[in-house]
Write a protein that holds these residues in place. Structure first.
Motif, PDB file in Angstrom:
ATOM      1  N   PHE A  80      34.372  57.641  57.221  1.00  0.00           N
ATOM      2  CA  PHE A  80      33.966  58.956  57.738  1.00  0.00           C
ATOM      3  C   PHE A  80      34.883  60.008  57.126  1.00  0.00           C
ATOM      4  CE2 PHE A  80      31.181  58.289  61.500  1.00  0.00           C
ATOM      5  CZ  PHE A  80      31.224  56.907  61.572  1.00  0.00           C
ATOM      6  N   ALA A 103      32.503  64.960  58.379  1.00  0.00           N
ATOM      7  CA  ALA A 103      31.211  64.373  58.740  1.00  0.00           C
ATOM      8  C   ALA A 103      30.641  65.093  59.960  1.00  0.00           C
ATOM      9  CB  ALA A 103      31.378  62.887  59.057  1.00  0.00           C
ATOM     10  N   ARG A 198      24.238  61.051  59.116  1.00  0.00           N
ATOM     11  CA  ARG A 198      25.186  60.347  58.249  1.00  0.00           C
ATOM     12  C   ARG A 198      25.850  61.281  57.252  1.00  0.00           C
ATOM     13  NH1 ARG A 198      21.098  56.015  56.160  1.00  0.00           N
ATOM     14  NH2 ARG A 198      20.008  57.976  55.790  1.00  0.00           N
ATOM     15  N   TYR A 199      25.631  62.579  57.432  1.00  0.00           N
ATOM     16  CA  TYR A 199      26.269  63.545  56.537  1.00  0.00           C
ATOM     17  C   TYR A 199      27.791  63.369  56.614  1.00  0.00           C
ATOM     18  CZ  TYR A 199      27.723  68.039  54.572  1.00  0.00           C
ATOM     19  OH  TYR A 199      28.311  69.013  53.816  1.00  0.00           O
ATOM     20  N   GLY A 200      28.421  63.228  55.457  1.00  0.00           N
ATOM     21  CA  GLY A 200      29.870  63.072  55.439  1.00  0.00           C
ATOM     22  C   GLY A 200      30.354  61.659  55.722  1.00  0.00           C
ATOM     23  N   VAL A 201      29.441  60.692  55.685  1.00  0.00           N
ATOM     24  CA  VAL A 201      29.844  59.292  55.800  1.00  0.00           C
ATOM     25  C   VAL A 201      29.518  58.630  54.470  1.00  0.00           C
ATOM     26  CG1 VAL A 201      29.457  57.103  56.995  1.00  0.00           C
ATOM     27  CG2 VAL A 201      29.497  59.245  58.276  1.00  0.00           C
ATOM     28  N   ASP A 235      21.300  66.210  56.971  1.00  0.00           N
ATOM     29  CA  ASP A 235      20.828  64.846  56.725  1.00  0.00           C
ATOM     30  C   ASP A 235      19.327  64.808  57.013  1.00  0.00           C
ATOM     31  OD1 ASP A 235      20.087  62.192  56.730  1.00  0.00           O
ATOM     32  OD2 ASP A 235      21.690  61.501  58.060  1.00  0.00           O
TER      33      ASP A 235
END
Lengths: 473, 97
Positions: A80, A103, A198-201, A235
């Motif tokens: 993350f 994230a 899941r943005y930033g993962v 996302d």
């Protein structure tokens, strides 16, 4: 016995000034330090965490609303993106990566007052089932130091069971939240595909990756999910959150129809079977109707997964090329040599193995025979789950075929390691929610019980799991 | 499908922009062959006229307006992880020989 109590009780203590956020963060950091030799943690975010705790204590002193998770420390798996420490995904190629943004999951938790205190160990890029594939070090199981914690969210699961924080975040692509939860004795929740941004993962296999909590109780998992769930403009795969939210767990088991997954019991280890059977008897006594359900294509799920996953991995890992971020090889004459040397020196064995399998199954001439065929068998699995859920409300089985194995036991045999995920991968391919709750122990090692629900029935699943957890206490 | 040859493994490595040592070539040749033999079981499955599934929740063509937004991130933030930069641009090694 945990030093924390429930997440909601902690929040109440902070809001009523019985305890400060700073005390909680310090307690968390101290527990991390005391348990250093389990190697669950890659780095703490101490300085930033203490600063945020002060800010939350100040808000509360001034009578402001500090949020639904005010002052609660948590630990994020190191894939993350989070401020306060490097984000490495436990890989050498990302060592030293200083994220320019966070994230969405971390942002949403912080907006409600939660405080990230540390980054947990994982199999590098989440490729693995034991956390031994970390490029830095292996994590030890809290119940037996000679054993693995499961993976890939092994650091997060061990951290929660070692009481380092009230909750942790993990990612689950083929079982990476549920398996370590089962091996360590935590609750691990895998939401419906798309429910949490899941943005930033750091991406592994994008058609199955999900984010979820590892906690000490189902109630805590429901609260954390409730804060993270819902659409995110960053996302495009996210779905709308359920209108009722995820924290109403008031219903009961009476009249609920549960299907025992026949294929997961065929040839199952006798001791694991005993634990799951005992749980099933309790569910029946509590008023649930239990029937056997067969999904004949289930034994194919692992083969489907080990085509789709490496294919998507090979695509997602192509961005690590030594040019824009991450490790970059020195003394190279042109860009092609820079790509090759950076990737060859930066990636570990498992990443290389999966990238090459992915390149193989996607290459012209093999695409139809492997990738397309796997995606078609995936449709077959989806249809069998739909059929099963037309007869029952939930599905039940073990989370893993065994208890935690010894460190080093499967490291020389990738296929054997992959087989650890045999009971978890189908859920990811189909996109349904699932949870692992502690069901008992065999010679001091925890066994996980897995419950599965149809897509978007996350609240109902958590409600069911909450009742099951009560029965198994 | 028999066991991969040394040349097969080298070709995969080339496609993936990886350089392998001789030891790695041998190791991956065995391991990848074993994994491919395992997934081979799918060839025998009856799939009739089923279509492949690539997206499980039924979302299709999610789009957004193409407009400029301020994300409060500076070029300096975005370039801080770049191995080599010059004048706010990423600097790479020679592309053409």
């Amino acid at each position: 016995m945990s030093q924390w109590g429930s997440v909601s009780s902690l929040v109440k203590d902070v809001q009523t000034r019985k305890r400060t956020a700073k005390e909680l963060v310090q307690q968390s950091l101290k527990t991390i330090k005391v348990n250093e030799d389990y190697k669950a943690i890659i780095a703490t975010t101490e300085e930033r965490a203490l600063k945020r705790a002060d800010e939350i204590d100040r808000q509360i002193a001034q009578g402001e609303d500090a949020g639904r998770l005010a002052g609660v420390p948590f630990i994020a798996k190191d894939n993350f993106l989070a401020f306060g420490a490097d984000t490495t995904a436990a890989s050498n190629i990302l060592k030293g990566f200083d994220t320019p943004y966070q994230a969405t999951a971390i942002e949403r938790l912080e907006a409600e007052g939660a405080i990230c205190v540390a980054k947990a160990n994982l199999d590098a890029f989440a490729h693995g089932s034991s956390t031994e594939n970390s490029d830095f070090f292996a994590t030890h199981n809290p119940h037996d130091k000679t054993r693995v914690p499961g993976g890939s969210s092994g650091g997060s699961a061990a951290a929660v069971v070692l009481d380092m924080a009230p909750f942790a975040l993990g990612t689950d692509t083929g079982g990476s939240i549920r398996l370590p939860a089962a091996f360590c004795g935590a609750v691990g929740y895998k939401p419906t595909y798309g429910l949490v941004s899941r943005y930033g993962v750091i991406a592994m296999a994008s058609s199955t990756d999900v984010i979820g909590p590892l906690t000490r109780s189902v109630e805590d998992a429901a609260l954390v999910l409730d804060v993270m769930a819902g659409k995110d403009e960053f996302d495009s795969t996210t779905i709308e959150r359920g209108k009722e939210g995820y924290t109403d767990l008031a219903g009961n088991l009476k009249g609920k129809k549960i299907g025992l997954i026949k294929e997961y019991f065929d040839g199952l280890d006798e001791d694991v079977k005993k634990v799951i059977d005992a749980a099933t008897i309790k569910l029946k006594k509590a008023g649930a109707e239990v029937v056997e359900v067969s999904m004949p294509s289930l034994p194919l799920a692992l083969a489907v997964y080990y085509i789709i996953c490496p294919a998507e991995v090979s695509s997602n890992l192509s961005r690590y090329d030594g040019q824009r971020f991450g490790f970059s090889a020195k003394d190279v004459k042109d860009i092609d040599e820079s790509y090759k040397k950076s990737r060859s020196q930066g990636f570990g064995s498992e990443a290389k193995r999966r990238i090459m399998i992915g390149a193989y199954v996607l290459s012209s001439g093999y695409y139809d025979a492997y990738y397309k065929r796997a995606q078609t068998v995936r449709t077959k699995l989806i249809n069998e789950f739909k059929e099963a859920f037309s007869n029952v409300d939930f599905l039940l089985g073990p989370t893993a075929p065994s208890t935690a194995f010894k460190i080093g036991q499967n490291t020389d045999d990738p296929l054997k390691m992959y087989l650890t995920d045999i009971m978890t991968v189908a859920v990811n391919l189909v996109g349904v929610p699932a949870i692992s709750v502690p069901a008992g122990e065999i010679s001091g090692l925890p066994v996980g019980l897995q419950l599965i629900a149809p897509q978007k029935k996350d609240r109902e699943l958590l409600e069911m799991a909450d009742k099951t957890e009560e029965l198994l206490k | 499908m028999g066991k991969l040859t040394r040349e097969d493994v080298l070709k995969l490595a080339r496609l993936a922009k990886l350089e392998l040592t001789d030891g790695e070539v041998e190791k991956f040749r065995g391991e990848i062959s074993e994994i491919l033999a395992y997934v081979e079981q799918l060839q025998k499955v009856e799939v009739d006229d089923l279509e492949p599934t690539y997206q499980v929740t039924g979302l299709k063509n999610v789009t957004r307006e193409d407009e400029v937004k301020d994300y409060k991130t500076t070029p300096k933030d975005l370039l801080k992880n770049v191995p080599a930069a010059q004048d706010n641009q990423i600097k790479v090694k020679r592309v053409l020989a």
